[in-house]
Motif scaffolding. Structure first.
Motif, PDB file in Angstrom:
ATOM      1  N   ASN A  12       0.838  -1.201   0.000  1.00 29.97           N
ATOM      2  CA  ASN A  12       0.000   0.000   0.000  1.00 29.97           C
ATOM      3  C   ASN A  12       0.870   1.247   0.000  1.00 29.97           C
ATOM      4  OD1 ASN A  12      -2.456  -1.420   0.236  1.00 29.97           O
ATOM      5  ND2 ASN A  12      -2.232  -1.569   2.463  1.00 29.97           N
ATOM      6  N   GLY A  13       0.229   2.381   0.135  1.00 32.79           N
ATOM      7  CA  GLY A  13       0.972   3.612   0.352  1.00 32.79           C
ATOM      8  C   GLY A  13       0.982   4.526  -0.850  1.00 32.79           C
ATOM      9  N   PRO A  14       1.166   5.824  -0.590  1.00 31.27           N
ATOM     10  CA  PRO A  14       1.100   6.821  -1.656  1.00 31.27           C
ATOM     11  C   PRO A  14       2.427   6.977  -2.401  1.00 31.27           C
ATOM     12  CG  PRO A  14       1.361   7.904   0.461  1.00 31.27           C
ATOM     13  CD  PRO A  14       1.299   6.429   0.745  1.00 31.27           C
ATOM     14  N   HIS A  15       3.460   6.329  -1.943  1.00 28.27           N
ATOM     15  CA  HIS A  15       4.765   6.520  -2.588  1.00 28.27           C
ATOM     16  C   HIS A  15       5.403   5.164  -2.857  1.00 28.27           C
ATOM     17  CE1 HIS A  15       9.239   7.557  -2.335  1.00 28.27           C
ATOM     18  NE2 HIS A  15       8.797   7.970  -3.506  1.00 28.27           N
ATOM     19  N   LYS A  16       5.190   4.678  -4.077  1.00 21.36           N
ATOM     20  CA  LYS A  16       5.801   3.413  -4.464  1.00 21.36           C
ATOM     21  C   LYS A  16       6.721   3.700  -5.646  1.00 21.36           C
ATOM     22  CE  LYS A  16       1.489   0.838  -3.398  1.00 21.36           C
ATOM     23  NZ  LYS A  16       0.381   1.772  -3.688  1.00 21.36           N
ATOM     24  N   PRO A  17       8.006   3.822  -5.395  1.00 22.18           N
ATOM     25  CA  PRO A  17       8.934   4.118  -6.498  1.00 22.18           C
ATOM     26  C   PRO A  17       8.848   3.030  -7.575  1.00 22.18           C
ATOM     27  CG  PRO A  17      10.031   4.254  -4.361  1.00 22.18           C
ATOM     28  CD  PRO A  17       8.678   3.691  -4.111  1.00 22.18           C
ATOM     29  N   ARG A  18       9.167   3.428  -8.790  1.00 20.26           N
ATOM     30  CA  ARG A  18       9.031   2.523  -9.940  1.00 20.26           C
ATOM     31  C   ARG A  18       9.745   1.191  -9.704  1.00 20.26           C
ATOM     32  NH1 ARG A  18       8.479   3.282 -15.592  1.00 20.26           N
ATOM     33  NH2 ARG A  18       8.775   1.224 -16.533  1.00 20.26           N
ATOM     34  N   ALA A  19      10.963   1.274  -9.158  1.00 22.24           N
ATOM     35  CA  ALA A  19      11.731   0.041  -8.964  1.00 22.24           C
ATOM     36  C   ALA A  19      11.021  -0.882  -7.978  1.00 22.24           C
ATOM     37  CB  ALA A  19      13.139   0.368  -8.462  1.00 22.24           C
ATOM     38  N   ALA A  20      10.444  -0.275  -6.937  1.00 23.50           N
ATOM     39  CA  ALA A  20       9.745  -1.079  -5.932  1.00 23.50           C
ATOM     40  C   ALA A  20       8.529  -1.740  -6.552  1.00 23.50           C
ATOM     41  CB  ALA A  20       9.342  -0.203  -4.750  1.00 23.50           C
ATOM     42  N   LEU A  21       7.826  -0.984  -7.398  1.00 19.78           N
ATOM     43  CA  LEU A  21       6.660  -1.544  -8.074  1.00 19.78           C
ATOM     44  C   LEU A  21       7.060  -2.732  -8.949  1.00 19.78           C
ATOM     45  CD1 LEU A  21       4.447   1.431  -9.339  1.00 19.78           C
ATOM     46  CD2 LEU A  21       3.831  -0.359  -7.698  1.00 19.78           C
ATOM     47  N   GLU A  22       8.156  -2.563  -9.671  1.00 21.83           N
ATOM     48  CA  GLU A  22       8.606  -3.639 -10.570  1.00 21.83           C
ATOM     49  C   GLU A  22       8.874  -4.903  -9.769  1.00 21.83           C
ATOM     50  OE1 GLU A  22      11.864  -2.177 -12.919  1.00 21.83           O
ATOM     51  OE2 GLU A  22      10.577  -0.691 -13.913  1.00 21.83           O
ATOM     52  N   ARG A  23       9.550  -4.715  -8.655  1.00 22.11           N
ATOM     53  CA  ARG A  23       9.873  -5.885  -7.832  1.00 22.11           C
ATOM     54  C   ARG A  23       8.587  -6.526  -7.296  1.00 22.11           C
ATOM     55  NH1 ARG A  23      13.641  -6.377  -2.344  1.00 22.11           N
ATOM     56  NH2 ARG A  23      13.364  -8.633  -2.185  1.00 22.11           N
ATOM     57  N   ALA A  24       7.691  -5.691  -6.815  1.00 22.14           N
ATOM     58  CA  ALA A  24       6.454  -6.219  -6.230  1.00 22.14           C
ATOM     59  C   ALA A  24       5.643  -6.985  -7.278  1.00 22.14           C
ATOM     60  CB  ALA A  24       5.632  -5.079  -5.645  1.00 22.14           C
ATOM     61  N   VAL A  25       5.589  -6.457  -8.495  1.00 22.41           N
ATOM     62  CA  VAL A  25       4.851  -7.140  -9.557  1.00 22.41           C
ATOM     63  C   VAL A  25       5.519  -8.481  -9.848  1.00 22.41           C
ATOM     64  CG1 VAL A  25       4.271  -7.098 -12.013  1.00 22.41           C
ATOM     65  CG2 VAL A  25       3.943  -5.042 -10.610  1.00 22.41           C
ATOM     66  N   ALA A  26       6.850  -8.428  -9.990  1.00 19.74           N
ATOM     67  CA  ALA A  26       7.579  -9.651 -10.328  1.00 19.74           C
ATOM     68  C   ALA A  26       7.375 -10.713  -9.262  1.00 19.74           C
ATOM     69  CB  ALA A  26       9.061  -9.335 -10.494  1.00 19.74           C
ATOM     70  N   GLU A  27       7.283 -10.284  -8.008  1.00 24.15           N
ATOM     71  CA  GLU A  27       7.188 -11.259  -6.923  1.00 24.15           C
ATOM     72  C   GLU A  27       5.751 -11.605  -6.543  1.00 24.15           C
ATOM     73  OE1 GLU A  27      11.521 -10.182  -4.936  1.00 24.15           O
ATOM     74  OE2 GLU A  27       9.712  -9.484  -3.925  1.00 24.15           O
ATOM     75  N   GLY A  28       4.811 -11.030  -7.275  1.00 28.22           N
ATOM     76  CA  GLY A  28       3.416 -11.450  -7.073  1.00 28.22           C
ATOM     77  C   GLY A  28       2.720 -10.831  -5.882  1.00 28.22           C
ATOM     78  N   ALA A  29       3.197  -9.661  -5.449  1.00 27.82           N
ATOM     79  CA  ALA A  29       2.568  -9.010  -4.294  1.00 27.82           C
ATOM     80  C   ALA A  29       1.183  -8.484  -4.667  1.00 27.82           C
ATOM     81  CB  ALA A  29       3.439  -7.867  -3.804  1.00 27.82           C
ATOM     82  N   THR A  30       0.361  -8.313  -3.645  1.00 29.80           N
ATOM     83  CA  THR A  30      -0.929  -7.659  -3.823  1.00 29.80           C
ATOM     84  C   THR A  30      -0.687  -6.157  -3.774  1.00 29.80           C
ATOM     85  OG1 THR A  30      -2.096  -9.469  -2.766  1.00 29.80           O
ATOM     86  CG2 THR A  30      -3.207  -7.330  -2.778  1.00 29.80           C
ATOM     87  N   ILE A  31      -0.987  -5.464  -4.862  1.00 30.78           N
ATOM     88  CA  ILE A  31      -0.667  -4.034  -4.929  1.00 30.78           C
ATOM     89  C   ILE A  31      -1.962  -3.227  -4.931  1.00 30.78           C
ATOM     90  CG2 ILE A  31       0.427  -2.219  -6.302  1.00 30.78           C
ATOM     91  CD1 ILE A  31       2.208  -4.474  -7.497  1.00 30.78           C
ATOM     92  N   ASN A  32      -2.104  -2.361  -3.968  1.00 31.51           N
ATOM     93  CA  ASN A  32      -3.273  -1.479  -3.934  1.00 31.51           C
ATOM     94  C   ASN A  32      -2.857  -0.088  -4.396  1.00 31.51           C
ATOM     95  OD1 ASN A  32      -5.218  -3.357  -2.972  1.00 31.51           O
ATOM     96  ND2 ASN A  32      -4.269  -3.217  -0.945  1.00 31.51           N
ATOM     97  N   VAL A  33      -3.415   0.309  -5.525  1.00 27.04           N
ATOM     98  CA  VAL A  33      -2.974   1.526  -6.205  1.00 27.04           C
ATOM     99  C   VAL A  33      -3.580   2.754  -5.537  1.00 27.04           C
ATOM    100  CG1 VAL A  33      -3.171   2.785  -8.370  1.00 27.04           C
ATOM    101  CG2 VAL A  33      -2.631   0.350  -8.379  1.00 27.04           C
ATOM    102  N   ASP A  34      -2.736   3.763  -5.351  1.00 26.74           N
ATOM    103  CA  ASP A  34      -3.170   4.967  -4.638  1.00 26.74           C
ATOM    104  C   ASP A  34      -3.624   6.091  -5.558  1.00 26.74           C
ATOM    105  OD1 ASP A  34      -3.086   6.361  -1.869  1.00 26.74           O
ATOM    106  OD2 ASP A  34      -2.095   7.787  -3.214  1.00 26.74           O
ATOM    107  N   HIS A  35      -3.022   6.197  -6.769  1.00 27.62           N
ATOM    108  CA  HIS A  35      -3.345   7.342  -7.634  1.00 27.62           C
ATOM    109  C   HIS A  35      -3.076   7.024  -9.097  1.00 27.62           C
ATOM    110  CE1 HIS A  35       0.762   7.892  -5.893  1.00 27.62           C
ATOM    111  NE2 HIS A  35       1.037   7.829  -7.171  1.00 27.62           N
ATOM    112  N   LEU A  36      -3.469   7.931  -9.967  1.00 27.96           N
ATOM    113  CA  LEU A  36      -3.369   7.700 -11.409  1.00 27.96           C
ATOM    114  C   LEU A  36      -1.945   7.489 -11.888  1.00 27.96           C
ATOM    115  CD1 LEU A  36      -5.964  10.025 -13.168  1.00 27.96           C
ATOM    116  CD2 LEU A  36      -5.840   7.526 -13.219  1.00 27.96           C
ATOM    117  N   ASP A  37      -1.004   8.248 -11.306  1.00 31.01           N
ATOM    118  CA  ASP A  37       0.374   8.121 -11.782  1.00 31.01           C
ATOM    119  C   ASP A  37       0.900   6.709 -11.560  1.00 31.01           C
ATOM    120  OD1 ASP A  37       0.958  10.590 -12.972  1.00 31.01           O
ATOM    121  OD2 ASP A  37       1.051  11.522 -10.988  1.00 31.01           O
TER     122      ASP A  37
END
Ligand SMILES: Cc1ncc(COP(=O)(O)O)c(C=O)c1O
Lengths: 346, 80, 455
Positions: free
Chosen positions: C126-151
């Motif tokens: 979760n959270g309003p600040h997910k840097p791109r690299a962190a997002l990439e890792r989370a996607v690759a590792e299958g985390a549940t991602i709750n999106v905070d905003h359009l960007d």
């Protein structure tokens, strides 16, 4: 039969009076009840401590908000050293404690006659919606706020003027934002969060004091209208009324919730429309008014609780006046000193 | 110090009333003892000694506590 | 034989304070000589003061109670341990052992969860600040991602493009559940149509699939009703998503907010009577779910309770360093722990217990921390008997948000220990020393020579 020793709080008969003295006088005025009134005070300056013709014996209590067992221990101490058959708590802030401990107290032979915790929570201003729906009354728009941002937003939504109310006590009509801010801060300092912001509805404010038997029947209802109030919004003069819509609503309330114990039911009546303003799960400070017109609810509570005969419910007359007045008492320091050093008077 | 103190009404239970100001105070059991000793004109040091003789307290601690008690009396306007 | 001693005390009687029993301290004083059987003296003797102490027994009890409250009412419940509440490794590890996933709100917390061995599929990001690299890792590792905003949606679409596969995401919503203030800065607003707009945007992009909804209403919610409104609105929105865009709901994440038995300043009633029980929260939520969900459907219910699971398990032991009297006669104490360690004392009034019986009258007292700042007060009005230097105060509950928000300002942060169920004591964070403060610093060599002694 030995007299019943009945503890009651709210003996602070000050400019914003607690209900205790009115309840105590009512108990004393039932000719067939033998009652000794035990005042339960939170400060050594509560007038009831000095009014020995109404309050026979008083004790200073630990604050219930301190939590823990101190409060309970104190009640047991009073029972042991003086006697205590029953407690009628009259202050909102202590009610949940008594409700929580009702069983424990009953096990030690100290009776109470109170709503359940679930019933008590209904008085929460956000639960009023539910009551209003269930007994088919209208409700002014209400917001519970916990910070300034919320207050401003609520005022934006509801539009000035608004009522700003404490979560337990006090209500102010505010016409400007600065006024609302001032009241908000006062209320938070005294009563904490949340603060209630409510749409102002016009009409006649009619109030009912009542007593439910816990099985869906009332043991008496008296309706009044406040003719004048103090700067704190407390009744100064009033008149009894018989508004069937309001009395029936109070009766529906008792039936729907199987209400147990005393309550005050506040409505705003505008022609046929009855707005529910507040339900207080205790005797109001003007309970003696009902006694004065023949409906002695505190005495009926005690009689019902102890299985004594209940006289038939008298009809009260509309148009009886209530005039509050001030009176002074001059005394020496003895009682005050006892309250301070021993925690009991006399 | 004495003058103001002697005017106080002090009960055996530790209730203190200042007739000049209308203020009331409460003192603990040892506080009452110290207050009464002060009213009799005893010096702080003498009072500390007598506390240390009667109670389980080191003289040094008693001195400090008596001094603190006197400071409190002063801050409440009970001594000048 | 000399008599037991009490300090001589004089207090002024003030209206509103003329109660023999004091305002918060009952006449029965609160004394705590041990935590789960381990003596306060022993703890401080071994690990110093101040000291954070956590009770494993309480942690397990809180978890068990809350978990059974929910799992007996709904068949598909997952707890996501809210790292921010307390991310001491030992506490997180215990939560994971008990069955919790990790709920993280930053790249740091994500890394910490992974370092503790939590697999990506058991992390809610979760959270309003997910840097791109962190997002990439989370996607690759299958985390549940709750999106905070359009960007974040744009970022995730790019990640999807990179990977050449669609990504499942959850939407964080904010909504009016009757809580003021509404936490409207996180996620997409429901009532204004923002959330639906975002879903439309996602659908049109064609790279992301919404498979979950998240909403965290706020913290320390003292009523159950907001959760009912939250569930009704979330399920209503999920139905719209399914009907309009064909997104099927796999999970509902209700966030945290369940209160702990801490005492909010300004709330008159103590928490034992002011707060609904965990069973009442569970009942409200379970009923709202069964009323609104289609029969036979049980999407995963994620709960991110933080404070409710850890607050009461935490104590802070502090030591009185000085007693003083303020100019107005008020009694004050200086203790070795302040707002540097107990950040939440701005909002909560802690329970203060003493490590020993102390005789004498209660006085209205102020407890200050060690900082050189005026705001460093732990309690500005507590009735205490006269305390000698060296008396220990045990403050509780402090398990939530204090350890993680504690700051290193002019003092070292103290050790934290965990008292085990059999009374064993483990250090779970060592006390800091100067090396912790200087290790990451670099002093340019031109400043390297120390000042000379002498004139
Ligand atoms: C997204 C989210 N989930 C869970 C929590 C935990 O909240 P609580 O400690 O009130 O349960 C928080 C706290 O801020 C949060 O922001």
């Amino acid at each position: 039969m030995r007299p019943l020793k009945i503890g009651l709080s709210g003996i602070n008969a000050v400019d914003n009076p607690g209900p205790g003295i009115g309840v105590a006088r009512s108990l004393k005025e039932d000719p067939d009840l033998q009652v000794q009134v035990v005042g339960l005070a939170y400060d050594a300056m509560e007038p009831g401590l000095f009014m020995d013709w109404v309050v026979d014996k008083s004790f200073i209590m630990p604050y219930p908000s301190g939590g823990g067992d101190a409060f309970l221990e104190r009640l047991l101490y009073i029972q042991q050293h003086y006697g205590l058959d029953c407690v009628i708590p009259n202050l909102d802030a202590e009610l949940p404690h008594y409700i929580k401990w009702a069983r424990t107290l009953a096990d030690r032979s100290i009776q109470t006659f109170l709503p359940s915790m679930e019933q008590f929570r209904l008085r929460g201003k956000d639960r009023l919606v539910e009551i209003a729906d269930r007994i088919e009354l209208a409700l002014p728009e209400t917001r519970a706020v916990t910070n300034l941002e919320g207050l401003v937003q609520a005022i934006d939504d509801l539009e000035l003027p608004v009522m700003v109310k404490g979560s337990y006590y006090k209500a102010h009509r505010c016409h400007t934002l600065p006024e609302a801010l001032t009241r908000y801060h006062e209320l938070v300092a005294e009563w904490g969060y949340p603060v209630i912001v409510q749409e102002v509805v016009s009409g006649d404010e009619l109030n009912v004091v009542g007593l439910g038997d816990g099985a869906g029947h009332h043991l008496g209802l008296v309706g009044i209208k406040k003719l004048s109030v103090t700067a704190q919004g407390k009744i100064w003069t009033g008149v009894t009324v018989r508004n069937e819509a309001v009395l029936e609503a109070a009766d529906r309330f008792v039936r729907a919730y199987q209400w147990r114990g005393p309550f005050e039911f506040e409505c705003m009546v505008q022609g046929d429309r009855v707005n529910l303003i507040e339900v207080n799960p205790r005797f109001p400070a003007w309970s003696y008014f009902a006694t004065g017109v023949g409906v002695n609810l505190p005495a009926r509570l005690v009689r019902h609780l102890f299985g004594m005969p209940l006289p038939a419910l008298p009809e009260y007359e509309a148009g009886k006046l209530f005039i509050r007045y001030t009176y002074e008492l001059v005394t020496d320091m003895a009682s005050f000193q006892k309250a301070i050093t021993r925690g009991e008077v006399p | 110090m004495m003058q103001k103190l002697s005017r106080l009404a002090v009960s055996a239970e530790g209730f203190v009333f200042n007739p000049a100001s209308g203020d009331s105070f409460q003192v603990s059991a040892t506080g009452l003892r110290v207050l009464n000793a002060l009213r009799e004109g005893q010096a702080e040091d003498q009072i500390a000694h007598s506390l240390a003789e009667t109670y389980q307290v080191e003289l040094e601690d008693a001195r400090r506590d008596v001094a603190e008690f006197c400071a409190a009396l002063k801050s409440f306007g009970l001594t000048s | 034989m000399k008599m037991p001693y009490e300090k001589p005390i004089v207090t002024k009687l003030q209206t509103g304070w003329m109660n023999k029993y004091g305002r918060t301290f009952a006449y029965a004083r609160k004394v705590r000589t041990e935590i789960d059987g381990v003596g306060i003296d022993d703890l401080v003797g071994q690990f110093g003061s101040p000291l954070f102490v956590y009770s494993e027994r309480t942690l397990r009890r809180l978890y068990r109670q809350m978990h059974s409250a929910f799992s007996t009412r709904y068949p598909n419940v997952v707890f996501g341990w809210s790292y921010k509440t307390n991310y001491l490794g030992a506490i997180c590890a215990l939560m994971h052992q008990l069955g919790s996933w990790a709920e993280v709100v930053s790249a740091m917390e994500y890394q910490k969860a992974r370092a503790l061995g939590v697999p990506g599929e058991k992390i809610v990001f979760n959270g309003p600040h997910k840097p791109r690299a962190a997002l990439e890792r989370a996607v690759a590792e299958g985390a549940t991602i709750n999106v905070d905003h359009l960007d974040e949606i744009y970022d995730l679409e790019k990640v999807s493009l990179q990977l050449g596969r669609p990504i499942h995401i959850g939407l964080r919503l904010n909504l009016d559940a009757g809580i003021y203030p509404q936490w409207s800065r996180f996620g997409f607003n429901l009532e204004s149509g923002q959330a639906l707009e975002a879903a439309k945007r996602i659908k049109n992009g064609g790279k992301l699939r919404v498979h979950g909804l998240h909403c965290h209403l706020g913290t320390y919610l003292m009523e159950t009703a907001p959760y009912q409104r939250q569930v009704e609105k979330l399920v209503g929105f999920a139905t719209d998503l399914e009907r309009t865009f064909g997104f099927a709901l796999e999970y509902l994440d209700l966030g945290g907010g369940f209160p702990s038995k801490s005492r909010l300043k300004g709330v008159y009633l103590p928490p034992e009577v002011a707060l609904p029980s965990m069973d009442e929260y569970a009942e409200t939520i379970a009923q709202a779910l069964s009323k609104t969900l289609p029969p036979g459907e049980f999407p995963r219910l994620i709960l991110e309770a933080g404070r409710a699971l850890v607050d009461e398990a935490g104590y802070l032991i502090a030591t009185v360093g000085a007693a003083k009297r303020l100019a107005d006669g008020t009694r004050a104490y200086v203790v070795d722990a302040g707002v540097n360690l107990l950040f939440t004392s701005y909002w909560y009034k802690f329970n203060i217990e003493l490590d020993r019986e102390v005789g004498g009258m209660n006085e209205h007292s102020v407890v200050y921390g060690p900082l050189c700042m005026n705001i460093d007060a732990l309690d500005e009005g507590v009735a205490l008997p006269p305390l000698a230097r060296g008396t220990r105060l045990i403050l509780s509950p402090v398990g939530a948000y204090n350890q993680t928000q504690s700051m290193q300002f002019i003092e070292y942060r103290p050790a934290a220990v965990l008292v085990g169920e059999r009374g064993q004591v483990d250090v779970i964070r060592e006390a800091e020393d100067l090396s912790d403060i200087t290790r990451r610093e670099r002093v340019p060599t031109r400043f390297a020579s120390p000042p000379q002694t002498g004139p």
